[in-house]
Structure formats: structure tokens, C-alpha cells
Enzyme design. Structure first.
Site, PDB file in Angstrom:
ATOM      1  N   HIS A 154       0.201   3.312   4.102  1.00 16.18           N
ATOM      2  CA  HIS A 154       0.812   2.792   5.327  1.00 16.18           C
ATOM      3  C   HIS A 154       1.004   1.288   5.152  1.00 16.18           C
ATOM      4  O   HIS A 154       0.706   0.740   4.077  1.00 16.18           O
ATOM      5  CB  HIS A 154      -0.082   3.121   6.533  1.00 16.18           C
ATOM      6  CG  HIS A 154      -1.520   2.765   6.335  1.00 16.18           C
ATOM      7  ND1 HIS A 154      -1.950   1.461   6.202  1.00 16.18           N
ATOM      8  CD2 HIS A 154      -2.635   3.535   6.199  1.00 16.18           C
ATOM      9  CE1 HIS A 154      -3.256   1.446   6.028  1.00 16.18           C
ATOM     10  NE2 HIS A 154      -3.703   2.693   6.009  1.00 16.18           N
ATOM     11  N   SER A 184      -4.570   2.993   9.556  1.00 17.22           N
ATOM     12  CA  SER A 184      -5.511   3.782   8.759  1.00 17.22           C
ATOM     13  C   SER A 184      -4.868   5.133   8.461  1.00 17.22           C
ATOM     14  O   SER A 184      -4.144   5.683   9.299  1.00 17.22           O
ATOM     15  CB  SER A 184      -6.804   4.000   9.560  1.00 17.22           C
ATOM     16  OG  SER A 184      -7.552   5.062   8.994  1.00 17.22           O
ATOM     17  N   SER A 185      -5.160   5.658   7.281  1.00 18.60           N
ATOM     18  CA  SER A 185      -4.641   6.991   6.939  1.00 18.60           C
ATOM     19  C   SER A 185      -5.165   8.016   7.937  1.00 18.60           C
ATOM     20  O   SER A 185      -4.505   9.027   8.197  1.00 18.60           O
ATOM     21  CB  SER A 185      -5.075   7.376   5.532  1.00 18.60           C
ATOM     22  OG  SER A 185      -4.717   6.359   4.627  1.00 18.60           O
ATOM     23  N   LYS A 238      -9.736  -6.248   4.549  1.00 22.30           N
ATOM     24  CA  LYS A 238     -10.837  -6.604   5.456  1.00 22.30           C
ATOM     25  C   LYS A 238     -11.065  -5.516   6.501  1.00 22.30           C
ATOM     26  O   LYS A 238     -12.068  -5.531   7.199  1.00 22.30           O
ATOM     27  CB  LYS A 238     -10.522  -7.921   6.158  1.00 22.30           C
ATOM     28  CG  LYS A 238     -10.573  -9.129   5.259  1.00 22.30           C
ATOM     29  CD  LYS A 238     -10.462 -10.380   6.107  1.00 22.30           C
ATOM     30  CE  LYS A 238     -10.460 -11.621   5.236  1.00 22.30           C
ATOM     31  NZ  LYS A 238     -10.397 -12.836   6.078  1.00 22.30           N
ATOM     32  N   HIS A 295      -1.768  -0.853   3.539  1.00 18.49           N
ATOM     33  CA  HIS A 295      -1.796  -0.824   2.070  1.00 18.49           C
ATOM     34  C   HIS A 295      -0.685  -1.712   1.499  1.00 18.49           C
ATOM     35  O   HIS A 295      -0.871  -2.378   0.485  1.00 18.49           O
ATOM     36  CB  HIS A 295      -1.578   0.602   1.551  1.00 18.49           C
ATOM     37  CG  HIS A 295      -2.667   1.573   1.892  1.00 18.49           C
ATOM     38  ND1 HIS A 295      -2.467   2.634   2.736  1.00 18.49           N
ATOM     39  CD2 HIS A 295      -3.960   1.662   1.486  1.00 18.49           C
ATOM     40  CE1 HIS A 295      -3.578   3.337   2.843  1.00 18.49           C
ATOM     41  NE2 HIS A 295      -4.508   2.769   2.095  1.00 18.49           N
ATOM     42  N   MET A 338      -6.760   5.419  -1.603  1.00 21.29           N
ATOM     43  CA  MET A 338      -6.875   6.877  -1.598  1.00 21.29           C
ATOM     44  C   MET A 338      -5.543   7.508  -1.180  1.00 21.29           C
ATOM     45  O   MET A 338      -5.500   8.685  -0.808  1.00 21.29           O
ATOM     46  CB  MET A 338      -8.000   7.315  -0.669  1.00 21.29           C
ATOM     47  CG  MET A 338      -9.363   6.805  -1.167  1.00 21.29           C
ATOM     48  SD  MET A 338     -10.759   7.760  -0.584  1.00 21.29           S
ATOM     49  CE  MET A 338     -10.622   7.557   1.164  1.00 21.29           C
ATOM     50  N   GLY A 339      -4.470   6.715  -1.223  1.00 22.99           N
ATOM     51  CA  GLY A 339      -3.154   7.258  -0.911  1.00 22.99           C
ATOM     52  C   GLY A 339      -2.910   7.390   0.572  1.00 22.99           C
ATOM     53  O   GLY A 339      -3.595   6.769   1.388  1.00 22.99           O
ATOM     54  N   GLY A 392      -4.035  -5.024   8.625  1.00 25.60           N
ATOM     55  CA  GLY A 392      -2.725  -4.738   9.203  1.00 25.60           C
ATOM     56  C   GLY A 392      -2.912  -3.874  10.448  1.00 25.60           C
ATOM     57  O   GLY A 392      -3.691  -2.913  10.432  1.00 25.60           O
TER      58      GLY A 392
HETATM   59  P1  AMP Z   1      -8.074   3.536   1.567  1.00 25.75           P
HETATM   60  O1  AMP Z   1      -6.820   4.156   1.006  1.00 25.75           O
HETATM   61  O2  AMP Z   1      -8.272   3.806   3.010  1.00 25.75           O
HETATM   62  O3  AMP Z   1      -9.265   3.779   0.701  1.00 25.75           O
HETATM   63  O4  AMP Z   1      -7.826   1.971   1.488  1.00 25.75           O
HETATM   64  C1  AMP Z   1      -7.446   1.334   0.307  1.00 25.75           C
HETATM   65  C2  AMP Z   1      -7.461  -0.151   0.506  1.00 25.75           C
HETATM   66  O5  AMP Z   1      -6.561  -0.483   1.558  1.00 25.75           O
HETATM   67  C3  AMP Z   1      -8.842  -0.686   0.924  1.00 25.75           C
HETATM   68  O6  AMP Z   1      -9.044  -1.937   0.291  1.00 25.75           O
HETATM   69  C4  AMP Z   1      -8.694  -0.829   2.404  1.00 25.75           C
HETATM   70  O7  AMP Z   1      -9.540  -1.815   2.952  1.00 25.75           O
HETATM   71  C5  AMP Z   1      -7.259  -1.251   2.515  1.00 25.75           C
HETATM   72  N1  AMP Z   1      -6.742  -0.989   3.854  1.00 25.75           N
HETATM   73  C6  AMP Z   1      -6.768   0.187   4.535  1.00 25.75           C
HETATM   74  N2  AMP Z   1      -6.260   0.029   5.772  1.00 25.75           N
HETATM   75  C7  AMP Z   1      -5.914  -1.275   5.877  1.00 25.75           C
HETATM   76  C8  AMP Z   1      -5.336  -2.094   6.899  1.00 25.75           C
HETATM   77  N3  AMP Z   1      -5.013  -1.591   8.093  1.00 25.75           N
HETATM   78  N4  AMP Z   1      -5.141  -3.394   6.635  1.00 25.75           N
HETATM   79  C9  AMP Z   1      -5.472  -3.933   5.436  1.00 25.75           C
HETATM   80  N5  AMP Z   1      -6.003  -3.226   4.432  1.00 25.75           N
HETATM   81  C10 AMP Z   1      -6.228  -1.925   4.651  1.00 25.75           C
END
Ligand code: AMP
Length: 280
Positions: free
Chosen positions: A30, A183-184, A146, A33, A26-27, A174
Site C-alpha cells: 500500500h 496497513s495490509s 515507524k 510501503h 510481507m507484500g 503513511g
Molecule cells: P509489513 O509488510 O507490514 O511487514 O511492513 C513492511 C515495512 O513497511 C515495515 O518496515 C513497516 O513498518 C512498513 N510499513 C507498514 N505500514 C506502513 C505505513 N503505514 N507507513 C510507513 N511504513 C509502513
């Protein structure tokens, strides 16, 4: 690296290349990602990263409107890392030309537990957009973090149950140096909240150590964590739960592969995290 906004252009490009690994996001990218992108690059000849804030997976009153949208910055980060062929960044009308997505993918009941119990319809929104993206990108492999353990579980079981022709590659969480899962949504935290936020991981680590030392009283361990979080100003502690890591069902005393999951709010920000425990 191309930035593609339309399904037609993405499909035209896809026809011209070999194996593809896909990273849906979702952009507001960090380092978490970036580790998915790193894994994707190693897994196939070409890499596609999608950036789309999916309204369908947000409930009413959730943070869809304030979710950070930073496409230019994201593109710069990806370009800097190198090796990504395409950023797929459709606008809402491209992915949802009808006001309501008429056909949706409904996951089984396990998706109504944990986060699903507090975010009704969330995983249906996730499963639906991921299915659409899989149908558009036609990747060989897709990487999921994960960090969102239940989401990874839902996607893995959906791919299996619906015979989707794609391999799911799970990637470790991460973390910042102090343990906070990247996390975003961390961008919403004030300085004080940011200092307090690693407490989630701290409790997960303590619970893991206790279980490894032979304590199988999962609910007592959860109550201890919840009590401490409350004292420290956390609220809406949605769950602290120990589950079987392979089925996501309630953990039994004889399970060897466990996952402890947590979701709680600090200020206005809801954070989630989890830790795996392998007793083999
Ligand atoms: P999101 O942009 O939050 O929807 O995340 C996109 C992808 O990145 C998803 O598969 C999340 O599980 C992964 N992701 C988000 N934060 C982390 C993190 N800290 N470590 C590993 N993967 C992540």
C-alpha cells in the site's frame, strides 16, 4: 525490474551492482510501503524490495493463513512506481529449508513488552528473518516504517548490538486522510469497522496534545482512551502506553522524547499505531 525467487540468483545479481537500499515487506503493498520504497530509491544506487510472509513471526491462532498474498498486484504497483531493480520473493522452502529454523536471533527483554507481551516469539521471528534477509541481500541501507515502532527499535538495536554492517533508515507512518495508519490488515475491516478505525489515531493525537499542554499523568490519559475504545466496541485493547522514544522504557515525567503506542482489536482485526511527542 527483475523478480527473483532464489538466494543464488539474488547473490549473483548483488555482485554486479554498487550500493543497495533494501525494503523488507510481507507484500500486500500500500502507499505506506511505497513511501519506504521512495526513501530507498533516494538513498542508494539500487533498490531491492523483498516480499515474504514470514511464518516464524506469527503465533498460533494468528492470521498467517489469511494474511493477504498478492504478488502479481504488488509487482504491478512497484513497476508502476518505477526505479526498483529487484523484487526478491522467495518461497518458504528457499528461506526455511529445514522445517524449523535452527539458529534464531533472540532480542532482549524489551521485545517481550508491548506487542511482544501479546505475541510471544514475534520479535524473535522478525529479528531472525531480517537477519537472514540482510545476509542474503547485503544491502548498505534498509528502510523500516515507524508504523511498527517497536519493530524498528528491535531492528536498530540488533544492528548495533551485533555490529551488522547496514544503516537503518526510519520512515514516517503513511496514513489515510482520516488518520488511519495504512496497513495490509486494513483489508480485513468491514465498512463500519473502517469508519471506526481512525479512532486509534484520534486518541493518540489527543493524548499527545494533553502531554504537550503539560499533562504528565500518562496512565490517566491511557485509561481515558481505553474506556472510550471499549464503549465503541473495541476489544482486546492490548496496551495504550507512553514510553521513552529512545529506550522504549516506561516514560518518566522528565523525558522529552516520548512515543505513545496502542494496540487493539476491532472485530477480528488487530491494529497498532503510535505517535511521537517531542517536548524539546
Ligand atoms: P509489513 O509488510 O507490514 O511487514 O511492513 C513492511 C515495512 O513497511 C515495515 O518496515 C513497516 O513498518 C512498513 N510499513 C507498514 N505500514 C506502513 C505505513 N503505514 N507507513 C510507513 N511504513 C509502513
Amino acid at each position: 525490474m527483475k523478480i527473483i525467487h532464489t538466494i543464488a540468483e539474488l547473490r549473483a545479481w548483488r555482485k554486479t551492482v554498487g550500493t543497495v537500499a533494501f525494503v523488507p515487506t510481507m507484500g500486500s503493498l500500500h502507499a505506506g510501503h511505497m513511501s519506504l520504497i521512495h526513501a530507498a530509491k533516494a538513498a542508494a544506487e539500487h533498490t531491492v524490495v523483498s516480499i515474504f510472509v514470514n511464518r516464524l513471526q506469527f503465533g498460533q491462532g494468528e492470521d498467517f493463513d489469511r494474511y493477504p498474498r498478492t504478488l502479481e498486484n504488488d509487482a504491478a504497483l512497484i513497476a508502476e512506481q518505477g526505479g526498483v531493480d529487484v523484487i526478491f520473493a522467495p518461497d518458504e522452502k528457499e528461506l526455511y529449508p529445514n522445517v524449523i529454523q535452527q539458529y534464531q536471533v533472540t532480542p532482549p527483554a524489551i521485545a517481550e513488552e508491548l506487542c511482544g507481551a501479546f505475541r510471544p516469539g514475534h520479535f524473535r521471528g522478525v529479528a531472525t528473518v531480517v537477519t537472514k534477509l540482510f545476509n542474503i541481500v547485503e544491502a548498505d541501507i534498509a528502510c523500516f516504517g515507524k508504523k511498527d515502532f517497536q519493530q524498528l527499535f528491535v531492528i536498530q538495536s540488533m544492528v548495533k548490538d551485533l555490529n551488522m554492517n547496514i544503516q537503518i533508515l526510519p520512515v514516517d507512518t503513511g496514513r489515510a486522510e482520516d488518520g488511519l495508519a495504512l496497513s495490509s490488515r486494513n483489508a480485513f475491516l468491514t465498512a463500519d469497522q473502517r469508519n471506526e478505525a481512525p479512532r486509534l489515531y484520534h486518541h493518540l493525537s489527543r493524548m499527545k496534545a494533553a502531554i504537550e499542554a503539560g499533562d504528565r499523568d500518562y496512565s490517566k490519559l491511557a485509561v481515558q482512551a481505553v474506556t472510550d475504545l471499549r464503549v465503541r466496541g473495541w476489544h482486546d485493547i492490548d496496551y495504550v502506553d507512553t514510553r521513552n522514544a529512545e529506550t522504549l522504557k516506561a516514560a518518566s515525567n522528565t523525558d522529552h522524547k516520548l512515543v505513545i503506542l496502542i494496540a487493539a482489536r476491532i472485530g477480528s482485526t488487530r491494529l497498532i499505531d503510535n505517535i511521537e511527542v517531542n517536548l524539546d
